[in-house]
Write an enzyme that holds these catalytic residues in place. Structure first.
Site, PDB file in Angstrom:
ATOM      1  N   ILE A 115      -4.028  -8.842  -2.301  1.00 30.52           N
ATOM      2  CA  ILE A 115      -3.836 -10.293  -2.517  1.00 30.52           C
ATOM      3  C   ILE A 115      -4.647 -11.089  -1.501  1.00 30.52           C
TER       4      ILE A 115
ATOM      5  N   ASP B 133      -5.176  -5.531  14.942  1.00 29.20           N
ATOM      6  CA  ASP B 133      -3.780  -5.311  14.571  1.00 29.20           C
ATOM      7  C   ASP B 133      -2.972  -6.581  14.845  1.00 29.20           C
TER       8      ASP B 133
ATOM      9  N   ALA C  49       0.713  -6.593   5.832  1.00 29.76           N
ATOM     10  CA  ALA C  49       1.987  -5.879   5.725  1.00 29.76           C
ATOM     11  C   ALA C  49       1.715  -4.480   5.213  1.00 29.76           C
TER      12      ALA C  49
ATOM     13  N   THR D 146       4.769  -3.041  11.452  1.00 33.94           N
ATOM     14  CA  THR D 146       3.867  -4.117  10.984  1.00 33.94           C
ATOM     15  C   THR D 146       4.647  -5.309  10.427  1.00 33.94           C
TER      16      THR D 146
ATOM     17  N   ASN E 141       2.531  -8.726  -8.300  1.00 34.77           N
ATOM     18  CA  ASN E 141       1.167  -9.162  -8.609  1.00 34.77           C
ATOM     19  C   ASN E 141       0.381  -8.030  -9.253  1.00 34.77           C
TER      20      ASN E 141
ATOM     21  N   ARG F 235      12.721   6.862  -8.473  1.00 34.81           N
ATOM     22  CA  ARG F 235      12.603   6.390  -7.082  1.00 34.81           C
ATOM     23  C   ARG F 235      14.012   6.200  -6.521  1.00 34.81           C
TER      24      ARG F 235
ATOM     25  N   THR G 183       8.185 -11.676  -0.679  1.00 36.98           N
ATOM     26  CA  THR G 183       8.349 -11.009  -1.970  1.00 36.98           C
ATOM     27  C   THR G 183       9.708 -11.304  -2.580  1.00 36.98           C
ATOM     28  N   ASP G 184       9.793 -11.173  -3.896  1.00 35.45           N
ATOM     29  CA  ASP G 184      11.095 -11.319  -4.563  1.00 35.45           C
ATOM     30  C   ASP G 184      12.003 -10.120  -4.277  1.00 35.45           C
ATOM     31  N   GLU G 185      11.422  -9.016  -3.753  1.00 36.32           N
ATOM     32  CA  GLU G 185      12.242  -7.811  -3.520  1.00 36.32           C
ATOM     33  C   GLU G 185      13.308  -8.039  -2.455  1.00 36.32           C
TER      34      GLU G 185
ATOM     35  N   TYR H  25      11.027  -1.081   2.702  1.00 35.25           N
ATOM     36  CA  TYR H  25      10.000  -2.141   2.595  1.00 35.25           C
ATOM     37  C   TYR H  25      10.662  -3.509   2.438  1.00 35.25           C
TER      38      TYR H  25
ATOM     39  N   ARG I  18      10.230  -5.820 -14.304  1.00 32.16           N
ATOM     40  CA  ARG I  18       9.571  -6.591 -13.264  1.00 32.16           C
ATOM     41  C   ARG I  18       9.065  -7.893 -13.871  1.00 32.16           C
TER      42      ARG I  18
ATOM     43  N   LYS J 233      10.677  -6.836   4.929  1.00 34.37           N
ATOM     44  CA  LYS J 233      10.204  -8.165   4.524  1.00 34.37           C
ATOM     45  C   LYS J 233      11.323  -9.198   4.691  1.00 34.37           C
TER      46      LYS J 233
HETATM   47  P1  NAD Z   1      -1.956  -4.500   0.534  1.00 33.86           P
HETATM   48  O1  NAD Z   1      -1.198  -3.305   0.968  1.00 33.86           O
HETATM   49  O2  NAD Z   1      -2.947  -4.391  -0.573  1.00 33.86           O
HETATM   50  O3  NAD Z   1      -2.756  -5.098   1.787  1.00 33.86           O
HETATM   51  C1  NAD Z   1      -2.193  -5.209   3.071  1.00 33.86           C
HETATM   52  C2  NAD Z   1      -3.321  -5.523   4.053  1.00 33.86           C
HETATM   53  O4  NAD Z   1      -2.728  -5.677   5.353  1.00 33.86           O
HETATM   54  C3  NAD Z   1      -4.362  -4.415   4.157  1.00 33.86           C
HETATM   55  O5  NAD Z   1      -5.665  -4.970   4.127  1.00 33.86           O
HETATM   56  C4  NAD Z   1      -4.080  -3.765   5.498  1.00 33.86           C
HETATM   57  O6  NAD Z   1      -5.230  -3.213   6.121  1.00 33.86           O
HETATM   58  C5  NAD Z   1      -3.521  -4.947   6.291  1.00 33.86           C
HETATM   59  N1  NAD Z   1      -2.643  -4.517   7.389  1.00 33.86           N
HETATM   60  C6  NAD Z   1      -1.619  -3.619   7.323  1.00 33.86           C
HETATM   61  N2  NAD Z   1      -1.066  -3.470   8.554  1.00 33.86           N
HETATM   62  C7  NAD Z   1      -1.743  -4.298   9.389  1.00 33.86           C
HETATM   63  C8  NAD Z   1      -1.626  -4.604  10.766  1.00 33.86           C
HETATM   64  N3  NAD Z   1      -0.700  -4.020  11.558  1.00 33.86           N
HETATM   65  N4  NAD Z   1      -2.477  -5.520  11.319  1.00 33.86           N
HETATM   66  C9  NAD Z   1      -3.425  -6.105  10.542  1.00 33.86           C
HETATM   67  N5  NAD Z   1      -3.579  -5.844   9.226  1.00 33.86           N
HETATM   68  C10 NAD Z   1      -2.748  -4.952   8.654  1.00 33.86           C
HETATM   69  O7  NAD Z   1      -0.857  -5.589   0.251  1.00 33.86           O
HETATM   70  P2  NAD Z   1      -0.805  -6.714  -0.889  1.00 33.86           P
HETATM   71  O8  NAD Z   1      -0.256  -6.130  -2.120  1.00 33.86           O
HETATM   72  O9  NAD Z   1      -2.080  -7.445  -0.900  1.00 33.86           O
HETATM   73  O10 NAD Z   1       0.339  -7.647  -0.269  1.00 33.86           O
HETATM   74  C11 NAD Z   1      -0.004  -8.687   0.642  1.00 33.86           C
HETATM   75  C12 NAD Z   1       1.271  -9.405   1.046  1.00 33.86           C
HETATM   76  O11 NAD Z   1       1.902  -9.940  -0.111  1.00 33.86           O
HETATM   77  C13 NAD Z   1       2.311  -8.515   1.717  1.00 33.86           C
HETATM   78  O12 NAD Z   1       2.915  -9.258   2.741  1.00 33.86           O
HETATM   79  C14 NAD Z   1       3.300  -8.213   0.610  1.00 33.86           C
HETATM   80  O13 NAD Z   1       4.582  -7.971   1.131  1.00 33.86           O
HETATM   81  C15 NAD Z   1       3.249  -9.497  -0.189  1.00 33.86           C
HETATM   82  N6  NAD Z   1       3.576  -9.394  -1.617  1.00 33.86           N
HETATM   83  C16 NAD Z   1       2.936  -8.468  -2.400  1.00 33.86           C
HETATM   84  C17 NAD Z   1       3.201  -8.433  -3.759  1.00 33.86           C
HETATM   85  C18 NAD Z   1       2.509  -7.449  -4.674  1.00 33.86           C
HETATM   86  O14 NAD Z   1       2.893  -7.332  -5.839  1.00 33.86           O
HETATM   87  N7  NAD Z   1       1.480  -6.734  -4.216  1.00 33.86           N
HETATM   88  C19 NAD Z   1       4.124  -9.334  -4.316  1.00 33.86           C
HETATM   89  C20 NAD Z   1       4.758 -10.246  -3.484  1.00 33.86           C
HETATM   90  C21 NAD Z   1       4.456 -10.275  -2.136  1.00 33.86           C
HETATM   91  O1  DAU Z   2       8.236  -7.559  -6.541  1.00 29.89           O
HETATM   92  C1  DAU Z   2       7.193  -7.712  -5.622  1.00 29.89           C
HETATM   93  C2  DAU Z   2       6.785  -6.354  -5.093  1.00 29.89           C
HETATM   94  O2  DAU Z   2       6.106  -5.707  -6.152  1.00 29.89           O
HETATM   95  C3  DAU Z   2       5.909  -6.421  -3.857  1.00 29.89           C
HETATM   96  O3  DAU Z   2       6.644  -6.982  -2.805  1.00 29.89           O
HETATM   97  C4  DAU Z   2       5.426  -5.023  -3.461  1.00 29.89           C
HETATM   98  O4  DAU Z   2       4.523  -5.126  -2.382  1.00 29.89           O
HETATM   99  C5  DAU Z   2       4.738  -4.410  -4.653  1.00 29.89           C
HETATM  100  O5  DAU Z   2       4.369  -3.074  -4.339  1.00 29.89           O
HETATM  101  C6  DAU Z   2       5.645  -4.413  -5.882  1.00 29.89           C
HETATM  102  O6  DAU Z   2       6.759  -3.495  -5.717  1.00 29.89           O
HETATM  103  P1  DAU Z   2       7.258  -2.556  -6.919  1.00 29.89           P
HETATM  104  O7  DAU Z   2       7.964  -1.417  -6.345  1.00 29.89           O
HETATM  105  O8  DAU Z   2       7.935  -3.349  -7.981  1.00 29.89           O
HETATM  106  O9  DAU Z   2       5.787  -2.151  -7.499  1.00 29.89           O
HETATM  107  P2  DAU Z   2       5.193  -0.745  -7.990  1.00 29.89           P
HETATM  108  O10 DAU Z   2       3.868  -1.050  -8.601  1.00 29.89           O
HETATM  109  O11 DAU Z   2       5.245   0.295  -6.933  1.00 29.89           O
HETATM  110  O12 DAU Z   2       6.209  -0.317  -9.142  1.00 29.89           O
HETATM  111  C7  DAU Z   2       6.428  -1.150 -10.261  1.00 29.89           C
HETATM  112  C8  DAU Z   2       7.480  -0.468 -11.131  1.00 29.89           C
HETATM  113  O13 DAU Z   2       6.896   0.716 -11.691  1.00 29.89           O
HETATM  114  C9  DAU Z   2       8.707  -0.010 -10.380  1.00 29.89           C
HETATM  115  O14 DAU Z   2       9.848  -0.153 -11.214  1.00 29.89           O
HETATM  116  C10 DAU Z   2       8.450   1.463 -10.105  1.00 29.89           C
HETATM  117  C11 DAU Z   2       7.646   1.882 -11.321  1.00 29.89           C
HETATM  118  N1  DAU Z   2       6.680   2.980 -11.095  1.00 29.89           N
HETATM  119  C12 DAU Z   2       5.786   2.845 -10.074  1.00 29.89           C
HETATM  120  C13 DAU Z   2       4.860   3.850  -9.826  1.00 29.89           C
HETATM  121  C14 DAU Z   2       3.883   3.718  -8.689  1.00 29.89           C
HETATM  122  C15 DAU Z   2       6.672   4.098 -11.921  1.00 29.89           C
HETATM  123  O15 DAU Z   2       7.485   4.197 -12.871  1.00 29.89           O
HETATM  124  N2  DAU Z   2       5.763   5.085 -11.678  1.00 29.89           N
HETATM  125  C16 DAU Z   2       4.866   5.025 -10.651  1.00 29.89           C
HETATM  126  O16 DAU Z   2       4.079   5.985 -10.463  1.00 29.89           O
END
Ligand code: NAD
Ligand code: DAU
Length: 357
Positions: free
Chosen positions: A13, A60, A84, A101, A188, A290, A132-134, A158, A222, A162
């Site tokens: 993101i 970091d 994160a 982190t 996302n 899970r 996050t909504d989690e 996780y 989701r 958060k």
């Molecule tokens: P991501 O795992 O793709 O990226 C995380 C980034 O943070 C990486 O570039 C990593 O190198 C960096 N990082 C990790 N530890 C670090 C540290 N100690 N110091 C500096 N940099 C560090 O994550 P994402 O999916 O892009 O999520 C970004 C943010 O959005 C997170 O805070 C996550 O909780 C939040 N979020 C994610 C989702 C989702 O669906 N992916 C949804 C809602 C909120």
């Molecule tokens: O809701 C926001 C969150 O969404 C963010 O805060 C997290 O950073 C992001 O990773 C995501 O968490 P989820 O656990 O919902 O996402 P994930 O893509 O890991 O899994 C989505 C759903 O799919 C969940 O119900 C678990 C399931 N799943 C996931 C994987 C990786 C499977 O069934 N098989 C799989 O191999």
């Protein structure tokens, strides 16, 4: 020029937000602080628009000296905090790095801002926290969607880390008056997402004829948001919100995991009519669930819509199609991840010991 410190801007993101901001606002200069863990990559920051307004610093967020120095030397006016550990399954297998982190790192940033403010009176740096909504826990079918006043009830390490960081951010507003804002967003998806998460994992596995591992019955729900819509929401909140406010952000849809995978497979069937793996949905394999798996997320976005006029622009169907096309068109990016080796060991660690069902 407004100097903005973005943490985690080499991740999924964060890198989309860097690209979005450089395109949207010609008056910002970005300082991108990222540790480049397995999830971060400079490949995510290739071909930025106007790259001269982007400085990358590998470091970091737990490094207090570094953060303090950046705030002062770069005269930062806004911090957007993405950095994160973000994958639920990794937090189950090894929670330690999530505590460091997500909690210690957020605390370090907040402390640096508190000191900066004391040493430079009148310089109020806005801190925007990406959450996050989690943090709200799990819903049963039919229960109302999460609002900003839903109590936090995280299920995974996780989500708990958060939630702790959200509490810290709020406490620094209440106690020290730091100008903070928070967004709690749903799942996302889109370009540059690391293929440990459901959607890119399924696209890459299906394309290569590997099994599509569905946890449990696949009926978990989701709320999916296209990443660019999330970037727009973040920027709107930063520009328009009062300090101390929290906004929920979501896509307004409720598919089951199996429905998402079915849609991805149908798109691949259509785009790759000569594939030897047709129909791709035939690759689905139900595997051990899970632990602590949240059944359903749903996000009420009425506050951000009413107060700031934001709502998602990209339908789930269109966003999924664009995402599948993006992954098919970026084999070099995928090869870069596979080449690191770390990805393969993660796949083995997470999936090999899971029972097939
Ligand atoms: P991501 O795992 O793709 O990226 C995380 C980034 O943070 C990486 O570039 C990593 O190198 C960096 N990082 C990790 N530890 C670090 C540290 N100690 N110091 C500096 N940099 C560090 O994550 P994402 O999916 O892009 O999520 C970004 C943010 O959005 C997170 O805070 C996550 O909780 C939040 N979020 C994610 C989702 C989702 O669906 N992916 C949804 C809602 C909120
Ligand atoms: O809701 C926001 C969150 O969404 C963010 O805060 C997290 O950073 C992001 O990773 C995501 O968490 P989820 O656990 O919902 O996402 P994930 O893509 O890991 O899994 C989505 C759903 O799919 C969940 O119900 C678990 C399931 N799943 C996931 C994987 C990786 C499977 O069934 N098989 C799989 O191999």
């Amino acid at each position: 020029m407004k100097n903005i410190l973005i943490t985690g801007g080499a991740g999924f993101i964060g890198s989309n937000f860097v690209r979005y901001l450089l395109q949207t606002d010609p008056d910002v200069r970005i300082i991108n602080l990222d540790a480049l863990t397995y999830a971060g990559s400079l490949e995510n920051l290739r071909d930025l628009p106007d790259p001269d307004r982007h400085d990358f610093i590998r470091g970091d967020i737990c490094d207090q000296q570094l953060v303090r120095r950046l705030l002062e030397e770069r005269e930062i006016e806004l911090v957007v905090h993405f950095a994160a550990e973000s994958h639920v399954d990794r937090s189950i297998l090894g929670p330690g790095e999530f505590i460091r982190t997500n909690i210690q790192g957020t605390f370090t940033l907040l402390e640096a801002l508190r000191h900066y403010r004391r040493s430079s009176p009148g310089r109020d740096v806005h801190f925007h926290h990406i959450s996050t909504d989690e943090v709200y826990g799990s819903l049963e079918k039919g229960e109302p969607a999460f609002t900003e006043s839903t109590p936090l009830a995280p299920s995974s390490p996780y989500a708990a880390s958060k939630a702790a960081s959200d509490h810290l951010v709020r406490a620094y507003f209440q106690t020290y008056g730091l100008p903070v804002t928070i967004t709690n967003c749903s799942n996302n998806y889109g370009p540059y997402q690391f293929p440990e998460k459901l959607i890119p994992l399924m696209i890459l596995n299906a394309r290569s004829g590997r099994a599509l591992p569905i946890y449990g019955d696949g009926q978990q729900i989701r709320d999916w948001l296209y990443v660019e819509d999330h970037c727009q929401a973040i920027w709107k909140v930063i520009q328009r919100s009062r300090p101390g406010e929290t906004y929920n952000v979501g896509g307004g849809n409720q598919p089951t995991n199996l429905e998402i995978v079915r849609e991805i497979c149908a798109t691949l069937d259509e785009l790759l009519p000569d594939s030897e793996y047709l129909p791709h949905f035939g690759l689905v394999e139900h595997v051990e669930d899970r632990p602590g798996h949240d059944r359903r997320y749903a996000v009420d976005i009425s506050k951000i819509t009413r107060e700031l006029g934001w709502k998602p622009q990209t339908s789930l169907q269109q966003g999924l199609r664009d995402t599948v096309v993006w992954y098919l068109e970026h084999p070099d990016w995928i090869a870069g991840i596979s080449a690191k080796g770390e990805y393969q060991s993660w796949v083995e660690e997470n999936y090999q010991k899971r029972d097939r069902q």
